[in-house]
Design a protein around this motif. Structure first.
Motif, PDB file in Angstrom:
ATOM      1  N   ALA A  50      41.036  38.487  30.354  1.00  9.75           N
ATOM      2  CA  ALA A  50      41.227  39.709  29.567  1.00  9.75           C
ATOM      3  C   ALA A  50      40.430  40.882  30.110  1.00  9.75           C
ATOM      4  O   ALA A  50      40.735  42.040  29.795  1.00  9.75           O
ATOM      5  N   ARG A  51      39.433  40.611  30.950  1.00 12.04           N
ATOM      6  CA  ARG A  51      38.597  41.675  31.495  1.00 12.04           C
ATOM      7  C   ARG A  51      39.102  42.203  32.828  1.00 12.04           C
ATOM      8  O   ARG A  51      38.531  43.144  33.378  1.00 12.04           O
ATOM      9  N   HIS A  52      40.156  41.623  33.374  1.00 14.83           N
ATOM     10  CA  HIS A  52      40.659  42.076  34.667  1.00 14.83           C
ATOM     11  C   HIS A  52      41.128  43.516  34.629  1.00 14.83           C
ATOM     12  O   HIS A  52      41.048  44.229  35.623  1.00 14.83           O
ATOM     13  N   GLY A  53      41.644  43.934  33.501  1.00 12.34           N
ATOM     14  CA  GLY A  53      42.130  45.302  33.402  1.00 12.34           C
ATOM     15  C   GLY A  53      41.060  46.329  33.121  1.00 12.34           C
ATOM     16  O   GLY A  53      41.358  47.533  33.058  1.00 12.34           O
ATOM     17  N   ASP A  54      39.803  45.915  32.977  1.00 10.81           N
ATOM     18  CA  ASP A  54      38.733  46.868  32.682  1.00 10.81           C
ATOM     19  C   ASP A  54      38.512  47.838  33.830  1.00 10.81           C
ATOM     20  O   ASP A  54      38.221  49.026  33.602  1.00 10.81           O
ATOM     21  N   HIS A  55      38.614  47.346  35.070  1.00  5.51           N
ATOM     22  CA  HIS A  55      38.334  48.188  36.235  1.00  5.51           C
ATOM     23  C   HIS A  55      39.462  48.180  37.259  1.00  5.51           C
ATOM     24  O   HIS A  55      39.331  48.793  38.315  1.00  5.51           O
ATOM     25  N   LEU A  56      40.551  47.487  36.947  1.00  6.07           N
ATOM     26  CA  LEU A  56      41.682  47.416  37.861  1.00  6.07           C
ATOM     27  C   LEU A  56      42.958  47.748  37.104  1.00  6.07           C
ATOM     28  O   LEU A  56      43.147  47.293  35.974  1.00  6.07           O
ATOM     29  N   GLU A  57      43.824  48.512  37.732  1.00  6.50           N
ATOM     30  CA  GLU A  57      45.132  48.808  37.135  1.00  6.50           C
ATOM     31  C   GLU A  57      46.072  47.657  37.484  1.00  6.50           C
ATOM     32  O   GLU A  57      46.405  47.450  38.653  1.00  6.50           O
ATOM     33  N   LEU A  58      46.463  46.898  36.469  1.00  9.11           N
ATOM     34  CA  LEU A  58      47.255  45.703  36.690  1.00  9.11           C
ATOM     35  C   LEU A  58      48.746  46.008  36.655  1.00  9.11           C
ATOM     36  O   LEU A  58      49.205  46.855  35.893  1.00  9.11           O
ATOM     37  N   THR A  59      49.486  45.273  37.470  1.00  3.46           N
ATOM     38  CA  THR A  59      50.936  45.414  37.566  1.00  3.46           C
ATOM     39  C   THR A  59      51.594  44.152  37.016  1.00  3.46           C
ATOM     40  O   THR A  59      51.033  43.059  37.115  1.00  3.46           O
TER      41      THR A  59
END
Length: 381
Positions: free
Chosen positions: A122-131
């Motif tokens: 759930a924290r992957h999108g904190d600093h990365l724009e996910l596709t």
């Protein structure tokens, strides 16, 4: 009955129903129980976590990995997409550092963060724009994914709970993942191998229970540690071997790279269990592995000879040699030059440059991270 954690209560309930549990089943619950496992309830790497891995030392490790990715991308003929699977990605620290390094392969790079813990994922999108994964992975290709408007100049990042189900051209990299996969535990007896299982004593405590190893496990014990003395223990890392087999199947062209603290089964058999089966909590060594289930990390040195039964690695070297092969010394020297040029300013660029020297010392330390093993399997072999 002593006070217990939710994982311990679940283990006891399963023992009541099925009898003594295999050691790997208990470790699976302790680390990955969906609600109360260590990695699903707050355990993580980093200075504010429970242990430090190479990416958390600082951005230098990710910068060196970016150099390696560029080299591997060139060797493959600059494929687009160039898929990098970061297996056991945690909160995404390595991915963030790779992006910050601006690798040459960035315009072709699809970076897949694989993390089974929903809390960490759930924290992957904190600093990365996910596709959306369906748009980024083959066979859909690149045309539909424009991260910078028309055309694409930035890496694409996606987040998954498990390895992709499609073949890739690129790299699967696993940094300190395999030591956290559950493993069976065997003990050498006078006449046969015994399997270490987990039961409950009359006071309600979780305890080890030795039972004769089933023939398949006994044969593996003989194969990997035929000279083990009576009382010696070894891990059987069947889950790590399954993971490697799946990763090798996934990579159609490219390589699988594993970084971890490692040894071989005969060496493990000669050492005490406490030296290769370790627990951690809050940057300190934890207690015995059956204590505080779900509240401490449980790790096991990776037995390279067991992985080699799946396929022998083409390259085996320590982490220091791997980092030097991919230009860590040049990056550190660049940092020194920047520091000397900007030390009088004292800005963020100067401080980051200065920190490279200290990061390199930690990453290359032969008694620490520098002594980790780096195993590479090239596909096709």
């Amino acid at each position: 009955m002593p006070a217990s954690s939710p994982v311990e209560r679940e283990v006891r309930a399963r023992i009541d129903r099925y009898g003594p549990l295999p050691f790997d089943d208990v470790i699976e619950l302790a680390l990955y129980d969906p609600d109360h496992g260590f990695y699903t309830s707050g355990g993580l790497a980093g200075r504010r976590g429970d242990f430090i891995t190479s990416p958390e030392v600082g951005p230098l490790f990710g910068a060196v990995v970016a150099e390696a990715l560029d080299r591997w991308w060139e060797e493959l003929g600059r494929p687009d997409p160039f898929v990098v699977v970061d297996a056991g990605a945690g909160v995404g620290t390595l991915a963030i550092a790779v992006r910050a390094a601006s690798p040459r392969c960035g315009a072709s790079l699809t970076y897949v963060l694989v993390e089974r813990s929903a809390a960490l994922r759930a924290r992957h999108g904190d600093h990365l724009e996910l596709t959306v994964p369906q748009l980024a992975l083959p066979p859909a290709g690149r045309a539909a994914v424009g991260a910078c408007g028309e055309g694409r100049f930035e890496p694409v990042f996606i987040s998954l709970a498990e390895l992709p189900a499609v073949g890739i051209e690129g790299v699967v990299i696993a940094n300190e993942l395999l030591d956290n996969l559950p493993f069976k535990l065997l003990e050498r007896g006078r006449d046969r191998w015994a399997e270490v299982r987990v039961g409950v004593d009359p006071q309600g405590r979780l305890v080890e229970v030795l039972i004769p190893a089933e023939p398949r496990l006994a044969r593996l014990g003989e194969r990997f540690a035929p000279e083990a003395p009576v009382g010696a223990r070894i891990p059987l890392q069947l889950a790590a071997s399954r993971w490697l087999r799946e990763a090798l199947t996934l990579v159609e062209r490219g390589r699988v790279v594993v970084l971890d603290y490692a040894s071989d089964t005969p060496s493990l058999a000669r050492r005490s269990q406490d030296s290769w089966l370790r627990t951690f909590r809050g940057h300190q060594r934890g207690g015995p592995p059956l204590e505080r289930l779900g509240s401490q990390d449980v790790t096991c040195e990776v037995a390279v000879d067991q992985l080699a039964q799946v396929h022998p690695p083409e390259v085996v070297r320590d982490q220091a040699a791997f980092l030097r092969a991919h230009d860590i010394d040049e990056l550190v020297e660049e940092g020194r030059r920047t520091w000397h040029q900007r030390a009088h300013i004292g800005d963020l660029a100067a401080l980051r440059a200065r920190s490279r020297v200290r990061e390199a010392e930690a990453l290359l330390d032969p008694t620490g991270l520098g002594g980790f093993q780096v195993l590479e399997w090239k596909r096709p072999p």
